[in-house]
Each structure stands twice: as C-alpha cells, then as structure tokens.
Design a protein around this motif. Structure first.
Motif, mmCIF file in Angstrom:
data_model
loop_
_atom_site.group_PDB
_atom_site.id
_atom_site.type_symbol
_atom_site.label_atom_id
_atom_site.label_comp_id
_atom_site.label_asym_id
_atom_site.label_seq_id
_atom_site.Cartn_x
_atom_site.Cartn_y
_atom_site.Cartn_z
ATOM 1 N N ALA A 66 50.772 1.107 27.423
ATOM 2 C CA ALA A 66 50.553 2.501 27.026
ATOM 3 C C ALA A 66 50.935 2.736 25.564
ATOM 4 C CB ALA A 66 51.352 3.429 27.935
ATOM 5 N N ILE A 67 52.037 2.130 25.137
ATOM 6 C CA ILE A 67 52.463 2.273 23.734
ATOM 7 C C ILE A 67 51.424 1.649 22.806
ATOM 8 C CG2 ILE A 67 54.189 1.566 22.030
ATOM 9 C CD1 ILE A 67 56.273 1.692 24.282
ATOM 10 N N GLY A 68 50.954 0.464 23.184
ATOM 11 C CA GLY A 68 49.940 -0.195 22.372
ATOM 12 C C GLY A 68 48.653 0.606 22.297
ATOM 13 N N LEU A 69 48.255 1.212 23.400
ATOM 14 C CA LEU A 69 47.038 2.019 23.429
ATOM 15 C C LEU A 69 47.177 3.272 22.568
ATOM 16 C CD1 LEU A 69 46.139 1.731 27.209
ATOM 17 C CD2 LEU A 69 44.804 0.815 25.296
ATOM 18 N N PHE A 70 48.337 3.928 22.650
ATOM 19 C CA PHE A 70 48.541 5.139 21.850
ATOM 20 C C PHE A 70 48.520 4.813 20.362
ATOM 21 C CE2 PHE A 70 51.207 8.018 19.433
ATOM 22 C CZ PHE A 70 50.712 9.260 19.794
ATOM 23 N N ALA A 93 37.628 -9.930 24.506
ATOM 24 C CA ALA A 93 38.420 -8.759 24.894
ATOM 25 C C ALA A 93 39.868 -8.901 24.429
ATOM 26 C CB ALA A 93 38.373 -8.580 26.408
ATOM 27 N N THR A 94 40.488 -7.781 24.125
ATOM 28 C CA THR A 94 41.891 -7.773 23.676
ATOM 29 C C THR A 94 42.843 -7.635 24.847
ATOM 30 O OG1 THR A 94 41.252 -6.782 21.557
ATOM 31 C CG2 THR A 94 43.568 -6.595 22.186
ATOM 32 N N TYR A 95 42.437 -6.916 25.896
ATOM 33 C CA TYR A 95 43.351 -6.604 26.996
ATOM 34 C C TYR A 95 43.651 -7.813 27.865
ATOM 35 C CZ TYR A 95 39.585 -6.586 30.471
ATOM 36 O OH TYR A 95 38.560 -6.941 31.333
ATOM 37 N N ILE A 149 43.440 7.458 29.257
ATOM 38 C CA ILE A 149 42.213 6.893 29.823
ATOM 39 C C ILE A 149 42.259 5.370 29.782
ATOM 40 C CG2 ILE A 149 39.711 6.695 29.552
ATOM 41 C CD1 ILE A 149 39.711 9.541 28.435
ATOM 42 N N GLY A 150 42.689 4.843 28.652
ATOM 43 C CA GLY A 150 42.716 3.399 28.470
ATOM 44 C C GLY A 150 43.642 2.696 29.440
ATOM 45 N N ALA A 151 44.819 3.277 29.675
ATOM 46 C CA ALA A 151 45.763 2.655 30.604
ATOM 47 C C ALA A 151 45.168 2.562 32.000
ATOM 48 C CB ALA A 151 47.067 3.452 30.629
ATOM 49 N N GLY A 152 44.524 3.641 32.438
ATOM 50 C CA GLY A 152 43.905 3.625 33.756
ATOM 51 C C GLY A 152 42.791 2.600 33.860
ATOM 52 N N VAL A 153 41.961 2.522 32.819
ATOM 53 C CA VAL A 153 40.838 1.584 32.830
ATOM 54 C C VAL A 153 41.322 0.132 32.830
ATOM 55 C CG1 VAL A 153 38.908 0.703 31.454
ATOM 56 C CG2 VAL A 153 39.200 3.163 31.759
ATOM 57 N N ILE A 187 48.612 -4.257 23.807
ATOM 58 C CA ILE A 187 47.469 -3.938 24.669
ATOM 59 C C ILE A 187 47.187 -5.082 25.632
ATOM 60 C CG2 ILE A 187 44.967 -3.502 24.639
ATOM 61 C CD1 ILE A 187 45.463 -2.055 21.931
ATOM 62 N N GLY A 188 47.512 -6.301 25.232
ATOM 63 C CA GLY A 188 47.337 -7.448 26.111
ATOM 64 C C GLY A 188 48.513 -7.705 27.022
ATOM 65 N N ASP A 189 49.560 -6.858 26.945
ATOM 66 C CA ASP A 189 50.765 -7.047 27.752
ATOM 67 C C ASP A 189 50.548 -6.559 29.176
ATOM 68 O OD1 ASP A 189 53.608 -6.643 28.763
ATOM 69 O OD2 ASP A 189 54.023 -7.364 26.737
ATOM 70 N N GLU A 190 51.143 -7.258 30.127
ATOM 71 C CA GLU A 190 51.020 -6.888 31.542
ATOM 72 C C GLU A 190 51.913 -5.709 31.914
ATOM 73 O OE1 GLU A 190 48.947 -8.094 33.752
ATOM 74 O OE2 GLU A 190 48.070 -9.600 32.427
ATOM 75 N N ASN A 191 52.932 -5.430 31.096
ATOM 76 C CA ASN A 191 53.840 -4.311 31.361
ATOM 77 C C ASN A 191 53.131 -2.989 31.058
ATOM 78 O OD1 ASN A 191 55.853 -2.220 30.810
ATOM 79 N ND2 ASN A 191 57.362 -3.851 31.037
ATOM 80 N N PRO A 192 52.978 -2.090 32.045
ATOM 81 C CA PRO A 192 52.246 -0.842 31.834
ATOM 82 C C PRO A 192 52.818 0.029 30.714
ATOM 83 C CG PRO A 192 52.583 -1.229 34.172
ATOM 84 C CD PRO A 192 53.421 -2.244 33.448
ATOM 85 N N LYS A 193 54.137 0.031 30.553
ATOM 86 C CA LYS A 193 54.743 0.853 29.503
ATOM 87 C C LYS A 193 54.381 0.330 28.122
ATOM 88 C CE LYS A 193 58.670 2.508 32.233
ATOM 89 N NZ LYS A 193 60.161 2.569 32.345
#
Length: 260
Positions: free
Chosen positions: A185-189, A258-260, A239-243, A176-182
């Motif tokens: 997204a995996i971390g968020l799911f 914050a974790t992100y 939702i989380g990825a967009g935010v 979730i703290g990674d800059e890579n969007p993919k």
C-alpha cells in the motif's frame, strides 16, 4: 519399497497466448476497458477549462505496474481514447489526455527495469526534466508569473520529478512487488504520487503551451492541486492494493514485465 525415476530434466512454461511485450492481449483489453469506464466519472474541476479530471487518472500507474511499460502505455492510451470519445465532459484536450495516460503506463512500467531494460527510466527522466524546464520558463519569462506562484502551482510536478530521478524510484517499485500488504500500500501510494505527477506534467505543459494562464490563475489553483493529487494517490493505492492482492490470490499469469 520405493523406486527412483531418472530422466532428462524438463522445464514447464505457462503459455501467455497472443501477447504484446509479454502481456496477454486479453489483459490489455480488460484494463483498457476499466480505464474507459472510469473516464466517465469526474474527479475534480479543471480551473478555467469548464471540464473535469476523470477518475481513470488514478489507475494509470497501476496499469503500467500490472502490464509492463509498453503494454501499460497501450492499454492506458486505448482506454483514454475511448474515454475522450464517449465521455468528453472529463476531457480538456483529447490528444493530450491520451498522451498523458500513455505516459503514466510507460513511466510506471519502467520504474524497475530488469536486465536490458534497466536504463529505460533515463530517457524518460530527461524528457520530464526538459518538459518541466519549458513549463517554468514559459510561465515566468514569457507570461510574467512569479517564481513563488509557479513553484507552488507545480508542486506535484517537481516533487514527482525529484522522486523519479532519485533511488526512491526503484525503492517504491520494490515495495509494490512486496508480499506484505502494508508495504504494498505504501509503495502504491508513493508510486502513484510520483507517476501520476509526471503524467500530469505532460498534460499540464501541453495545455499551458496553448492556454498561457496568468499569475492570478497560478495562485488560484496552487492550493488545490496538492489536495487533488493526494486524493488521486489515495484512490490509486486503494484500487491498486485490491487488484494486486486479488491477482496474487487467484494466481493469474503475471505479464513478463509486471512490477507487482
């Protein structure tokens, strides 16, 4: 011609203004409002209760990752409280809805404790183990449900618990703290599956203590629960990825925990 300027080293710090546990109150109010609005949107039917789950359940973990454990729990709790008052059609038992939402924010924020907070997940893990043990004991030994039906019906709960007590908890937080969007997204799911599953455990245990549904009811909702949770996790990740990507892009001040 160049000149060297020397002097005492200075440190600059952005002021958070009025904050709770390192999260600006304005952030808490804003995310509580989002949770309250999403509480109006039905997510899925609660079998036997005549009610439905609110869509806001999908963002309970996100709020904890954005604000931190204490502020996340507070924002979720306030949003859920407003939701149970204004949108009772998505509420089964009001106090349980508020407690479950707060648990989601607290658990998400405690996934990757830093410094003196690196142990915060331990009492939470113990609490969830005890809740799950009571949940299963009551179902099987008090109400006569079968082991198979209960284990199938609690799949999202025990899978979330196993993930939380394993090293994958910290790994999901790092994604979730990674800059890579993919990777984000995996971390968020995966994180939403875990945290929302534990928030569900809190609510389900409390409801079952009051309702005591039969073995037939376990068999009825067991096939649906994982599908509902899959949708909950997918929605939370989307939702989380967009935010989070948006917050990073605009450079908004990040709360202390914050974790992100």
């Amino acid at each position: 011609m160049t000149e060297d300027f020397k002097g005492e080293e200075r440190y600059f710090e952005r002021n958070t203004g009025v904050a709770i546990d390192g999260a600006p109150i304005s952030y808490i109010v804003a995310l509580a409002a989002v949770g309250a609005v999403l509480a109006f949107i039905p997510f899925s039917v609660v079998i036997g209760a005549g009610k439905s789950f609110p869509l806001s359940q999908s963002i309970y973990p996100l709020v904890g990752w954005v604000l931190g454990p204490v502020a996340g729990a507070l924002a979720n709790g306030i949003g859920a409280l407003v939701g149970v008052i204004l949108a009772p059609h998505t509420t089964t038992i009001p106090i349980i809805s508020v407690l479950g939402s707060a648990a989601g924010g607290l658990t998400a924020g405690a996934m990757l404790g830093r410094g003196k907070r690196n142990w915060w997940w331990l009492p939470l893990a113990l609490t969830y183990v005890l809740l799950f043990a009571y949940y299963v004991w009551r179902a099987i030994f008090l109400n006569g449900a079968t082991w198979g039906a209960v284990l199938f019906g609690t799949l999202i709960d025990w899978s979330a618990l196993l993930l939380f007590v394993s090293p994958l908890r910290a790994y999901f937080a790092s994604l979730i703290g990674d800059e890579n969007p993919k990777r984000l997204a995996i971390g968020l799911f995966c994180g939403t599956w875990m945290v929302a599953g534990l928030a569900h455990l809190v609510g389900a245990t409390a409801v079952y203590h009051l309702v005591n549904w039969s073995n037939e009811a376990w068999l009825a909702f067991a096939p649906l629960a994982p599908l509902e949770h899959l949708l909950r996790s997918t929605t939370g990740a989307a939702i989380g990825a967009g935010v989070i990507v948006g917050l990073r892009a605009i450079g908004l001040l990040k709360p202390t925990h914050a974790t992100y």
